[in-house]
Scaffold this motif. Structure first.
Motif, PDB file in Angstrom:
ATOM      1  N   THR A 151       2.324  -4.477   7.992  1.00 18.89           N
ATOM      2  CA  THR A 151       1.772  -3.559   6.996  1.00 18.89           C
ATOM      3  C   THR A 151       1.348  -4.293   5.730  1.00 18.89           C
ATOM      4  O   THR A 151       0.379  -3.902   5.084  1.00 18.89           O
ATOM      5  CB  THR A 151       2.786  -2.460   6.643  1.00 18.89           C
ATOM      6  OG1 THR A 151       4.022  -3.058   6.251  1.00 18.89           O
ATOM      7  CG2 THR A 151       3.031  -1.544   7.836  1.00 18.89           C
ATOM      8  N   SER A 152       2.075  -5.360   5.373  1.00 18.22           N
ATOM      9  CA  SER A 152       1.691  -6.121   4.172  1.00 18.22           C
ATOM     10  C   SER A 152       0.320  -6.756   4.357  1.00 18.22           C
ATOM     11  O   SER A 152      -0.519  -6.743   3.440  1.00 18.22           O
ATOM     12  CB  SER A 152       2.729  -7.211   3.880  1.00 18.22           C
ATOM     13  OG  SER A 152       3.976  -6.657   3.569  1.00 18.22           O
ATOM     14  N   THR A 153       0.077  -7.303   5.538  1.00 17.22           N
ATOM     15  CA  THR A 153      -1.222  -7.920   5.814  1.00 17.22           C
ATOM     16  C   THR A 153      -2.333  -6.884   5.778  1.00 17.22           C
ATOM     17  O   THR A 153      -3.393  -7.116   5.174  1.00 17.22           O
ATOM     18  CB  THR A 153      -1.188  -8.609   7.196  1.00 17.22           C
ATOM     19  OG1 THR A 153      -0.210  -9.659   7.162  1.00 17.22           O
ATOM     20  CG2 THR A 153      -2.539  -9.201   7.548  1.00 17.22           C
TER      21      THR A 153
ATOM     22  N   SER B 241      -2.174   0.095  -3.994  1.00 19.69           N
ATOM     23  CA  SER B 241      -1.137   0.104  -5.029  1.00 19.69           C
ATOM     24  C   SER B 241      -0.432  -1.235  -5.182  1.00 19.69           C
ATOM     25  O   SER B 241      -0.327  -2.019  -4.255  1.00 19.69           O
ATOM     26  CB  SER B 241      -0.089   1.181  -4.704  1.00 19.69           C
ATOM     27  OG  SER B 241       0.653   0.811  -3.546  1.00 19.69           O
ATOM     28  N   THR B 242       0.041  -1.469  -6.388  1.00 16.33           N
ATOM     29  CA  THR B 242       0.995  -2.528  -6.688  1.00 16.33           C
ATOM     30  C   THR B 242       2.159  -1.855  -7.412  1.00 16.33           C
ATOM     31  O   THR B 242       1.954  -1.233  -8.452  1.00 16.33           O
ATOM     32  CB  THR B 242       0.382  -3.611  -7.596  1.00 16.33           C
ATOM     33  OG1 THR B 242      -0.747  -4.192  -6.942  1.00 16.33           O
ATOM     34  CG2 THR B 242       1.388  -4.696  -7.885  1.00 16.33           C
ATOM     35  N   PRO B 243       3.368  -1.915  -6.841  1.00 16.33           N
ATOM     36  CA  PRO B 243       3.762  -2.644  -5.642  1.00 16.33           C
ATOM     37  C   PRO B 243       3.162  -2.051  -4.379  1.00 16.33           C
ATOM     38  O   PRO B 243       2.797  -0.884  -4.342  1.00 16.33           O
ATOM     39  CB  PRO B 243       5.289  -2.514  -5.629  1.00 16.33           C
ATOM     40  CG  PRO B 243       5.531  -1.203  -6.312  1.00 16.33           C
ATOM     41  CD  PRO B 243       4.499  -1.127  -7.392  1.00 16.33           C
TER      42      PRO B 243
ATOM     43  N   TRP C  38       1.896   8.405 -10.197  1.00 15.61           N
ATOM     44  CA  TRP C  38       0.445   8.540 -10.375  1.00 15.61           C
ATOM     45  C   TRP C  38      -0.112   7.344 -11.146  1.00 15.61           C
ATOM     46  O   TRP C  38      -1.258   6.933 -10.929  1.00 15.61           O
ATOM     47  CB  TRP C  38       0.103   9.837 -11.108  1.00 15.61           C
ATOM     48  CG  TRP C  38       0.553  11.107 -10.464  1.00 15.61           C
ATOM     49  CD1 TRP C  38       1.139  12.170 -11.088  1.00 15.61           C
ATOM     50  CD2 TRP C  38       0.455  11.479  -9.079  1.00 15.61           C
ATOM     51  NE1 TRP C  38       1.423  13.167 -10.189  1.00 15.61           N
ATOM     52  CE2 TRP C  38       1.009  12.771  -8.952  1.00 15.61           C
ATOM     53  CE3 TRP C  38      -0.023  10.833  -7.931  1.00 15.61           C
ATOM     54  CZ2 TRP C  38       1.079  13.446  -7.731  1.00 15.61           C
ATOM     55  CZ3 TRP C  38       0.048  11.486  -6.715  1.00 15.61           C
ATOM     56  CH2 TRP C  38       0.589  12.765  -6.613  1.00 15.61           C
ATOM     57  N   GLY C  39       0.732   6.766 -12.017  1.00  9.90           N
ATOM     58  CA  GLY C  39       0.279   5.614 -12.790  1.00  9.90           C
ATOM     59  C   GLY C  39      -0.039   4.405 -11.938  1.00  9.90           C
ATOM     60  O   GLY C  39      -0.802   3.521 -12.375  1.00  9.90           O
ATOM     61  N   LEU C  40       0.513   4.344 -10.728  1.00  7.93           N
ATOM     62  CA  LEU C  40       0.213   3.230  -9.846  1.00  7.93           C
ATOM     63  C   LEU C  40      -1.256   3.195  -9.446  1.00  7.93           C
ATOM     64  O   LEU C  40      -1.770   2.156  -9.029  1.00  7.93           O
ATOM     65  CB  LEU C  40       1.068   3.314  -8.573  1.00  7.93           C
ATOM     66  CG  LEU C  40       2.587   3.282  -8.740  1.00  7.93           C
ATOM     67  CD1 LEU C  40       3.262   3.380  -7.375  1.00  7.93           C
ATOM     68  CD2 LEU C  40       3.034   2.015  -9.455  1.00  7.93           C
TER      69      LEU C  40
ATOM     70  N   VAL D 284      -8.182   5.155  -2.123  1.00  6.13           N
ATOM     71  CA  VAL D 284      -6.972   4.692  -2.780  1.00  6.13           C
ATOM     72  C   VAL D 284      -5.802   4.876  -1.812  1.00  6.13           C
ATOM     73  O   VAL D 284      -5.658   5.927  -1.184  1.00  6.13           O
ATOM     74  CB  VAL D 284      -6.720   5.477  -4.087  1.00  6.13           C
ATOM     75  CG1 VAL D 284      -5.336   5.173  -4.636  1.00  6.13           C
ATOM     76  CG2 VAL D 284      -7.784   5.152  -5.112  1.00  6.13           C
ATOM     77  N   GLY D 285      -4.968   3.841  -1.675  1.00  2.37           N
ATOM     78  CA  GLY D 285      -3.864   3.949  -0.738  1.00  2.37           C
ATOM     79  C   GLY D 285      -2.624   3.202  -1.172  1.00  2.37           C
ATOM     80  O   GLY D 285      -2.644   2.408  -2.115  1.00  2.37           O
ATOM     81  N   GLU D 286      -1.540   3.463  -0.479  1.00  2.00           N
ATOM     82  CA  GLU D 286      -0.292   2.739  -0.662  1.00  2.00           C
ATOM     83  C   GLU D 286       0.334   2.537   0.710  1.00  2.00           C
ATOM     84  O   GLU D 286      -0.100   3.122   1.701  1.00  2.00           O
ATOM     85  CB  GLU D 286       0.662   3.489  -1.598  1.00  2.00           C
ATOM     86  CG  GLU D 286       1.056   4.894  -1.129  1.00  2.00           C
ATOM     87  CD  GLU D 286       2.571   5.089  -1.092  1.00  2.00           C
ATOM     88  OE1 GLU D 286       3.231   4.205  -0.500  1.00  2.00           O
ATOM     89  OE2 GLU D 286       3.046   6.113  -1.617  1.00  2.00           O
ATOM     90  N   SER D 287       1.371   1.697   0.789  1.00  4.18           N
ATOM     91  CA  SER D 287       1.910   1.282   2.091  1.00  4.18           C
ATOM     92  C   SER D 287       3.432   1.214   2.048  1.00  4.18           C
ATOM     93  O   SER D 287       4.002   0.157   1.801  1.00  4.18           O
ATOM     94  CB  SER D 287       1.348  -0.084   2.486  1.00  4.18           C
ATOM     95  OG  SER D 287      -0.062  -0.111   2.394  1.00  4.18           O
TER      96      SER D 287
END
Length: 291
Positions: A16-18, A32-34, A54-56, A66-69
């Protein structure tokens, strides 16, 4: 306020990181970060409040996608509140990408990860008896059914780690097509692999100071001979991949075969521990049928 359009909810130790980093490189994407906020799963993180979450995505206000993992989002029963919180936050129309790999391979990589973190100290055969999460997180039907019961099958995409590793460009295209991306993405083959379990150094007292500190890293390179550094690193790294006993393998295959059979029915693909790798590499589609 920008909300994420999609979430990678891949199993732990499934690249997932890759995938997160590869999507972040595509024009029009913001990731996103992180990488793993684990906001909706972890009570401690959730306590940061919605403004924090939401600030991410503030810097992605102009991005098309826009996504996160967060791999914790498919760690039932450890984090039972995840889906309710996603729904409560108005993210019921989000898309979800579930990345999986051969369940035993994932379990072994998970074991190495937890060994390196100092969470597990016993051998792998004892660990699977003491730490049920090693097995639960590889029961992919058990994990994904929670989402299929609450979201439409059209919102879910299954991605096989093995196909992502063997033929990443068409897999990235397929993922972007699922998200509605109109451009052709490009896989960056020069990007370094992230979060490789076999390269992890086992944590020890003062690990953060001696290993993670940039100052100490500079001093090590300057004052400590490379040969000595390599010897120390070798002692703190699991140099040989752990091997499960035949009894453990038989028991695990029985558990995972039952789960894989149910998962296979959802994507019209015969799955078992024995046939998994061959069949997923030949499988041309992996969209879920309606649950």
């Amino acid at each position: 306020m920008r909300k994420p359009d999609f979430m990678i909810i891949g199993g732990m130790k499934c690249a997932t990181s890759t995938l997160h980093d590869q999507l972040a490189e595509q024009p029009g994407f913001f990731m996103s970060t992180p990488k793993e906020p684990n906001y909706f799963s972890d009570d401690v993180v959730f306590a940061n409040g919605e403004d924090w979450y939401w600030g991410l995505f503030d810097q992605g206000v102009d991005a098309a996608f826009v996504g996160e993992s967060s791999t914790h989002y498919t760690k039932f029963p450890t984090y039972p509140k995840t889906i309710d919180r996603i729904m409560d936050y108005g993210l019921g129309n989000s898309k979800f990408i579930y990345v999986i790999r051969h369940p035993i391979d994932r379990l072994v990589s998970h074991y190495i990860h937890e060994w390196s973190q100092g969470v597990i100290s016993c051998d792998i055969d004892a660990a699977i008896k003491k730490h049920s999460e090693l097995i639960d997180y590889s029961r992919y039907y058990f994990q994904i059914k929670h989402y299929l019961e609450r979201f439409g099958a059209e919102q879910m995409l299954l991605v096989f780690f093995e196909r992502l590793a063997s033929d990443p460009q068409p897999e990235l295209e397929r993922i972007c097509d699922f998200l509605g991306y109109s451009n052709k993405p490009a896989w960056n083959f020069d990007m370094e692999r992230k979060n490789v379990s076999s390269e992890r150094i086992r944590k020890f007292p003062l690990y953060n100071l001696l290993v993670e500190s940039q100052v100490m890293a500079s001093l090590r390179r300057t004052l400590v001979p490379r040969s000595l550094r390599d010897r120390v690193k070798q002692k703190l790294t699991m140099n040989e991949r752990p091997v499960l006993s035949s009894n453990s393998l038989t028991s695990l295959q029985e558990i995972f075969d039952k789960d894989l059979e149910l998962l296979g029915k959802l994507i019209d693909c015969e799955l078992s521990c024995e046939s998994y790798k061959q069949n997923v590499l030949n499988k041309q589609a992996s969209r879920f049928a309606a649950a």
